[in-house]
Scaffold this active site. Structure first.
Site, PDB file in Angstrom:
ATOM      1  N   GLU A  64     -16.209 -26.737  32.961  1.00 40.66           N
ATOM      2  CA  GLU A  64     -17.491 -27.431  33.106  1.00 40.66           C
ATOM      3  C   GLU A  64     -17.431 -28.276  34.373  1.00 40.66           C
ATOM      4  O   GLU A  64     -16.602 -29.176  34.493  1.00 40.66           O
ATOM      5  CB  GLU A  64     -17.807 -28.301  31.886  1.00 40.66           C
ATOM      6  CG  GLU A  64     -19.212 -28.873  32.046  1.00 40.66           C
ATOM      7  CD  GLU A  64     -19.593 -29.931  31.035  1.00 40.66           C
ATOM      8  OE1 GLU A  64     -19.073 -29.965  29.919  1.00 40.66           O
ATOM      9  OE2 GLU A  64     -20.456 -30.754  31.419  1.00 40.66           O
ATOM     10  N   HIS A  91     -14.039 -36.451  31.763  1.00 42.44           N
ATOM     11  CA  HIS A  91     -15.396 -36.231  31.278  1.00 42.44           C
ATOM     12  C   HIS A  91     -16.390 -37.221  31.881  1.00 42.44           C
ATOM     13  O   HIS A  91     -17.430 -36.839  32.418  1.00 42.44           O
ATOM     14  CB  HIS A  91     -15.435 -36.342  29.749  1.00 42.44           C
ATOM     15  CG  HIS A  91     -16.803 -36.168  29.170  1.00 42.44           C
ATOM     16  ND1 HIS A  91     -17.710 -37.206  29.072  1.00 42.44           N
ATOM     17  CD2 HIS A  91     -17.438 -35.071  28.690  1.00 42.44           C
ATOM     18  CE1 HIS A  91     -18.830 -36.757  28.546  1.00 42.44           C
ATOM     19  NE2 HIS A  91     -18.695 -35.462  28.303  1.00 42.44           N
ATOM     20  N   HIS A 144     -12.927 -27.541  22.470  1.00 39.84           N
ATOM     21  CA  HIS A 144     -13.645 -28.488  23.332  1.00 39.84           C
ATOM     22  C   HIS A 144     -12.668 -29.475  23.974  1.00 39.84           C
ATOM     23  O   HIS A 144     -11.861 -30.097  23.296  1.00 39.84           O
ATOM     24  CB  HIS A 144     -14.658 -29.233  22.447  1.00 39.84           C
ATOM     25  CG  HIS A 144     -15.621 -30.086  23.186  1.00 39.84           C
ATOM     26  ND1 HIS A 144     -16.007 -31.326  22.731  1.00 39.84           N
ATOM     27  CD2 HIS A 144     -16.319 -29.889  24.339  1.00 39.84           C
ATOM     28  CE1 HIS A 144     -16.896 -31.851  23.560  1.00 39.84           C
ATOM     29  NE2 HIS A 144     -17.103 -30.997  24.550  1.00 39.84           N
ATOM     30  N   ASP A 183     -13.622 -30.518  31.556  1.00 43.56           N
ATOM     31  CA  ASP A 183     -14.572 -31.076  32.524  1.00 43.56           C
ATOM     32  C   ASP A 183     -13.857 -31.382  33.837  1.00 43.56           C
ATOM     33  O   ASP A 183     -12.842 -32.087  33.838  1.00 43.56           O
ATOM     34  CB  ASP A 183     -15.152 -32.377  31.961  1.00 43.56           C
ATOM     35  CG  ASP A 183     -15.737 -32.186  30.568  1.00 43.56           C
ATOM     36  OD1 ASP A 183     -16.751 -31.500  30.452  1.00 43.56           O
ATOM     37  OD2 ASP A 183     -15.143 -32.705  29.599  1.00 43.56           O
ATOM     38  N   GLU A 239     -12.450 -25.353  26.760  1.00 44.16           N
ATOM     39  CA  GLU A 239     -13.443 -25.915  27.686  1.00 44.16           C
ATOM     40  C   GLU A 239     -12.873 -27.223  28.206  1.00 44.16           C
ATOM     41  O   GLU A 239     -12.153 -27.930  27.494  1.00 44.16           O
ATOM     42  CB  GLU A 239     -14.745 -26.180  26.922  1.00 44.16           C
ATOM     43  CG  GLU A 239     -15.889 -26.734  27.753  1.00 44.16           C
ATOM     44  CD  GLU A 239     -15.991 -28.254  27.801  1.00 44.16           C
ATOM     45  OE1 GLU A 239     -16.889 -28.753  28.487  1.00 44.16           O
ATOM     46  OE2 GLU A 239     -15.159 -28.952  27.161  1.00 44.16           O
TER      47      GLU A 239
HETATM   48  O1  G3P Z   1     -19.474 -27.606  27.822  1.00 43.73           O
HETATM   49  C1  G3P Z   1     -19.813 -27.982  26.530  1.00 43.73           C
HETATM   50  C2  G3P Z   1     -19.766 -29.481  26.348  1.00 43.73           C
HETATM   51  O2  G3P Z   1     -18.530 -29.957  26.789  1.00 43.73           O
HETATM   52  C3  G3P Z   1     -20.861 -30.203  27.062  1.00 43.73           C
HETATM   53  O3  G3P Z   1     -20.917 -31.558  26.748  1.00 43.73           O
HETATM   54  O4  G3P Z   1     -20.541 -33.924  27.213  1.00 43.73           O
HETATM   55  O5  G3P Z   1     -18.853 -32.643  25.931  1.00 43.73           O
HETATM   56  O6  G3P Z   1     -19.121 -32.252  28.367  1.00 43.73           O
HETATM   57  P1  G3P Z   1     -19.811 -32.636  27.090  1.00 43.73           P
HETATM   58 MG    MG Z   2     -17.701 -30.625  28.646  1.00 49.10          MG
END
Ligand code: G3P
Ligand code: MG
Length: 246
Positions: free
Chosen positions: A114, A54, A12, A41, A39
């Site tokens: 993302e 993020h 993450h 953002d 993953e």
């Molecule tokens: O994509 C999975 C996760 O990252 C979604 O939540 O808030 O951590 O971007 P967040």
């Molecule tokens: Mg995310």
């Protein structure tokens, strides 16, 4: 069911809890722990440059302040995105998507991009990220998996680069998940793991979708979810729920 080349465990925000999120250093930490997919953002700077962050604002994860998408890249690129996490990461920058693509290629890592639009920029962010991802990953064997909580961002991504796989993110249960993912022609549904039980996993899989869950930091819970047939676990505990986790 659409092709699914992705591994069971996804780090993450690059390096989970072990590095400042969404930085090149985080990707290096993810790689150091053997992860094969991360993953992160992505959003737009004022001038359209795509970079990793993020939150809407810079406040939490950099030494900047205010809405990041309202600032030119020339200002954003000077900020420190590592010191807030720990002195050893001082000097770490907000990375451009192009730098991230290079770093993923260097580590032979797959990517879940993302799409995290600044408020009001869903469509443009979806279009621009999809077009950039197509170009930046064109020499990679595995395409990046695009995901978003924003339906309109995924509609735009589908229009711009229909060949890139898409996953709809949901943080609360939507009874119409099937209609939404059908319209987007999704490869996957990405959910807060707390929304799932075995019955829901079965129904989603029966609809031909793969399942990614976030953010699972308890190994017993990760094992339970994988046992139900969940395809991908996105975790902050990248040292405990590692690439060989079973
Ligand atoms: O994509 C999975 C996760 O990252 C979604 O939540 O808030 O951590 O971007 P967040
Ligand atoms: Mg995310």
């Amino acid at each position: 069911m659409k092709a699914w080349p992705y591994p069971r465990i996804v780090a993450h925000r690059g390096g989970g809890a072990l590095a400042p999120e969404n930085t090149l250093a985080a990707i290096d930490v993810g790689a150091k722990y053997g992860h094969t997919m991360i993953e992160f953002d992505a959003k737009l700077a004022q001038g359209g440059e795509i970079f990793l962050l993020h939150d809407d604002t810079l406040n939490r994860t950099s030494n900047g302040w205010g809405v990041a998408g309202e600032l030119p890249w020339e200002k954003l690129e000077r900020l420190d995105a590592g010191d807030w996490y720990g002195a050893e990461f001082k000097g770490e920058k907000l990375p451009l998507l192009s730098q991230v693509a290079e770093r993923c290629a260097r580590h032979n890592m797959m990517a879940n991009i993302e799409i995290k639009p600044t408020t009001g920029l869903d469509e443009k962010t979806g279009t621009d990220v999809a077009l950039a991802a197509r170009e930046l990953w064109k020499n990679q064997a595995v395409p990046p998996l695009l995901s978003s909580f924003e339906f309109d961002a995924l509609v735009a991504a589908k229009k711009a680069a229909p060949e890139l796989p898409r996953g709809l993110l949901i943080d609360s249960w939507h009874e119409n998940w099937k209609a939404l993912t059908d319209e987007l022609e999704c490869a996957s549904l990405h959910l807060n793991h707390k929304l799932l039980n075995e019955e829901r996993v079965k129904a989603i899989k029966a609809a031909g979708l793969h399942i990614l869950v976030y953010t699972v930091n308890n190994p017993a819970r990760a094992r339970e979810l994988l046992g139900w047939g969940v395809d991908c676990i996105c975790t902050d505990k990248i040292d405990v729920i590692g690439p060989d986790f079973v």
